[in-house]
Design a protein around this motif. Structure first.
Motif, mmCIF file in Angstrom:
data_model
loop_
_atom_site.group_PDB
_atom_site.id
_atom_site.type_symbol
_atom_site.label_atom_id
_atom_site.label_comp_id
_atom_site.label_asym_id
_atom_site.label_seq_id
_atom_site.Cartn_x
_atom_site.Cartn_y
_atom_site.Cartn_z
ATOM 1 N N PHE A 39 0.749 -0.940 0.013
ATOM 2 C CA PHE A 39 -0.052 -0.136 -0.617
ATOM 3 C C PHE A 39 0.248 1.639 0.124
ATOM 4 N N LEU A 40 0.486 1.856 -0.971
ATOM 5 C CA LEU A 40 1.124 3.479 -0.822
ATOM 6 C C LEU A 40 0.043 5.009 -1.102
ATOM 7 N N ALA A 41 0.532 5.651 -0.374
ATOM 8 C CA ALA A 41 -0.394 6.941 -0.575
ATOM 9 C C ALA A 41 0.552 8.182 -0.240
ATOM 10 N N ARG A 42 0.097 9.449 -0.642
ATOM 11 C CA ARG A 42 0.539 10.457 -0.799
ATOM 12 C C ARG A 42 -0.728 11.858 -0.423
ATOM 13 N N LEU A 43 -0.479 12.351 0.441
ATOM 14 C CA LEU A 43 -1.458 12.681 0.768
ATOM 15 C C LEU A 43 -1.216 14.529 0.366
ATOM 16 N N SER A 44 -2.275 15.435 0.246
ATOM 17 C CA SER A 44 -2.342 16.819 0.066
ATOM 18 C C SER A 44 -1.232 17.589 0.741
ATOM 19 N N ASN A 45 -1.101 17.330 2.633
ATOM 20 C CA ASN A 45 -0.275 17.843 2.785
ATOM 21 C C ASN A 45 1.114 17.418 2.951
ATOM 22 N N GLY A 46 1.438 16.851 1.791
ATOM 23 C CA GLY A 46 2.959 16.253 1.871
ATOM 24 C C GLY A 46 3.357 14.992 2.382
ATOM 25 N N VAL A 47 2.545 14.305 2.976
ATOM 26 C CA VAL A 47 2.994 13.531 3.660
ATOM 27 C C VAL A 47 3.014 12.208 2.825
ATOM 28 N N SER A 48 3.779 11.117 2.382
ATOM 29 C CA SER A 48 3.443 10.138 2.555
ATOM 30 C C SER A 48 3.984 8.628 2.731
ATOM 31 N N TYR A 49 3.405 7.736 2.130
ATOM 32 C CA TYR A 49 3.668 6.462 3.315
ATOM 33 C C TYR A 49 3.201 5.425 2.696
ATOM 34 N N CYS A 50 4.239 4.211 3.450
ATOM 35 C CA CYS A 50 4.150 3.196 2.147
ATOM 36 C C CYS A 50 4.408 1.511 2.920
ATOM 37 N N ALA A 51 3.747 0.678 2.794
ATOM 38 C CA ALA A 51 4.197 -0.528 3.564
ATOM 39 C C ALA A 51 3.915 -2.245 3.111
ATOM 40 N N VAL A 52 5.151 -2.705 3.342
ATOM 41 C CA VAL A 52 4.533 -3.928 2.542
ATOM 42 C C VAL A 52 4.942 -5.369 3.541
ATOM 43 N N PHE A 53 3.967 -6.345 2.730
ATOM 44 C CA PHE A 53 3.502 -7.336 3.766
ATOM 45 C C PHE A 53 4.460 -8.609 3.051
ATOM 46 N N ASN A 54 4.805 -9.973 2.894
ATOM 47 C CA ASN A 54 5.392 -10.622 2.542
ATOM 48 C C ASN A 54 4.087 -12.115 2.786
ATOM 49 N N ARG A 55 2.537 -11.220 2.368
ATOM 50 C CA ARG A 55 1.644 -12.624 2.163
ATOM 51 C C ARG A 55 0.565 -11.609 2.494
ATOM 52 N N ARG A 56 -0.508 -11.958 2.033
ATOM 53 C CA ARG A 56 -1.842 -11.004 1.826
ATOM 54 C C ARG A 56 -2.771 -11.623 3.223
ATOM 55 N N GLU A 57 -3.898 -11.053 2.721
ATOM 56 C CA GLU A 57 -5.448 -11.804 3.594
ATOM 57 C C GLU A 57 -5.878 -12.482 2.582
ATOM 58 N N GLU A 58 -5.940 -14.257 2.776
ATOM 59 C CA GLU A 58 -6.616 -14.932 2.406
ATOM 60 C C GLU A 58 -8.221 -15.795 2.622
ATOM 61 N N GLU A 59 -8.409 -14.741 3.675
ATOM 62 C CA GLU A 59 -9.639 -15.208 3.920
ATOM 63 C C GLU A 59 -10.768 -14.373 4.420
ATOM 64 N N GLY A 60 -11.533 -13.972 4.520
ATOM 65 C CA GLY A 60 -12.432 -12.954 5.616
ATOM 66 C C GLY A 60 -12.596 -11.985 4.354
ATOM 67 N N SER A 61 -11.611 -10.847 5.330
ATOM 68 C CA SER A 61 -11.473 -9.272 4.958
ATOM 69 C C SER A 61 -11.411 -9.176 4.045
ATOM 70 N N PRO A 62 -10.488 -7.888 2.793
ATOM 71 C CA PRO A 62 -10.968 -7.812 1.631
ATOM 72 C C PRO A 62 -9.069 -6.993 1.784
ATOM 73 N N ASP A 63 -7.858 -8.584 1.846
ATOM 74 C CA ASP A 63 -6.823 -8.151 2.225
ATOM 75 C C ASP A 63 -6.345 -7.456 3.237
#
Length: 424
Positions: free
Chosen positions: A372-396
């Motif tokens: 996940f990567l986001a750039r905000l209008s206030n100049g802040v950006s952040y990125c998170a990465v994971f070595n797996r995804r959710e595979e049941e239940g909630s949407p990732d």
């Protein structure tokens, strides 16, 4: 800012079309126990809200490897690696390789804004037009559906091309189907995927609705190669990454034995029949259950979170990669306007007006990966990465989006020390 169309829907489609089965059904190992979270990198005290959010998120979901990077107004402020050590894996922690801030992860669809940037660079250099038809650029026949001639470069970038994976499935994940339909052996390549898709009708009139299409971005990769005379990877590295000092990023490979130096391992409870040959061997889904090189322009890049926030600075202002006109075109509203949530898909980014500016974001998901990567209008950006995804239940792991937003909102004083020189 969550894009719900790229999580649960994608996963269900992949499981349905690829014949995946739970690894546990094949006698895989049970869940790990007695885990210990190890961290690396730099977290300024002012940004502890980000670090605490990630630690809680990783622990609650038992994620093995993760990263977080935060930047503000052109400065990298936080770069962190997270690795869960478990004695179930190794009784001796000396043999555990911690995740560093620059470890490489498959980032899946966070590859799309990179591809869109390459397209805009070619347009900026006068080598390509956004209104050029894909049929002309790639020499594709519209015999199976005359509407294919209406698919332009811009419509590919904005997912308006006419392919709907909810109807005709995702062509990038149909290796066995395509191999059988074309009577060609595995592994299939880009040319095979294009021949299969071109021989079938579109699912809707191009330019009339947005339907997320990995295939459309794969075609953009082929356009980049055709127009530039270079491989997709070489063009991106030379024209996009090198000018901003990003050197680690590269395209990923399918097998664990082909992993790049510093690349993490990927986990999934699902398996699949290998798509790399016709043996029918059942393999872990992240390692041969799909063809990573075929994903190149739509989801094939390896990167660290800090690489991605560094590259995202390309869109803050005119620079060595894009001028202001090109940046504006990437974030422009499509011909269909905004959706019911007030957002729209630009060039590889979801976009929404925020005050006098815009927020842009994207996620990525494939077996063994969520990003996940986001750039905000206030100049802040952040990125998170994971070595797996959710595979049941909630949407990732889309729920990381509002949590990181809350962490940003909890910051009362932003640090001023720039970590860029430490990692680049």
């Amino acid at each position: 800012m969550t894009n719900s169309t790229t999580g649960l829907t994608r996963r269900r489609l992949l499981q349905a079309s690829a014949g995946v089965v739970p690894a546990l059904a094949l006698g895989a190992a049970p869940a790990r126990a007695s885990a210990e979270l190890l961290t690396s990198g730099v977290v300024p005290p002012e940004l502890v809200s980000f670090d605490n959010t990630m630690k809680k998120y990783i622990t609650e979901r038992q994620i093995g490897c993760a990263q977080l990077a935060v930047a503000r107004k052109g400065k990298i402020l936080l770069a962190r690696g997270y690795g869960t050590y478990s004695r179930y894996i190794s009784p001796d922690r000396r043999f555990f390789a911690p995740v560093g801030p620059t470890s490489l992860f498959r980032v899946a669809s966070l590859s799309k804004h990179i591809t869109a940037t390459a397209i805009m660079r070619l347009v900026q250099d006068g080598k390509l037009s956004l209104t050029a038809p894909v049929t002309t650029l790639l020499g594709l026949s519209a015999e199976a559906d005359p509407r294919l001639a209406q698919v332009t470069v811009l419509r590919l970038m904005q997912h308006l091309g006419g392919w709907d994976r909810g109807v005709s499935k995702d062509q990038l994940w149909l290796d066995h189907t395509i191999s059988a339909a074309l009577d060609t052996p595995l592994p299939i390549g880009h040319a095979d995927i294009i021949r299969y898709a071109t021989g079938r009708p579109l699912d809707f009139d191009p330019g009339t609705k947005m339907a997320y299409s990995n295939y459309g971005y794969m075609l953009l990769g082929r356009i980049i190669e055709k127009v530039s005379g270079m491989t997709y990877e070489s063009y991106v590295k030379q024209r996009l990454l090198a000018p901003v000092g990003v050197t680690r990023m590269r395209l990923g490979r399918s097998l664990r034995s082909e992993s790049s130096t510093g690349e993490v391992n990927y986990t999934s409870k699902y398996t699949n029949k290998t798509v790399l040959d016709g043996s029918g061997t059942v393999v872990p889904y992240p390692y041969g259950g799909f063809n990573m090189p075929n994903q190149d322009a739509n989801g094939g890049w390896l990167a660290s979170a800090v690489d991605l926030v560094k590259f995202a600075m390309v869109f803050d202002a005119a620079g060595p990669v894009l001028n202001s006109t090109s940046i504006a075109k990437m974030f422009a509203k499509p011909e269909i306007g905004v959706n019911e949530n007030g957002s729209w898909y630009g060039g590889g980014w979801w976009v929404r007006t925020a005050g006098s500016g815009i927020n842009t974001w994207h996620n990525g998901s494939m077996p063994g990966t969520f990003s996940f990567l986001a750039r905000l209008s206030n100049g802040v950006s952040y990125c998170a990465v994971f070595n797996r995804r959710e595979e049941e239940g909630s949407p990732d792991f889309d729920s990381i989006d509002p949590l990181l937003g809350q962490a940003a909102g909890a910051v009362t004083s932003w640090p001023t020390t720039d970590l860029t020189s430490k990692y680049f």
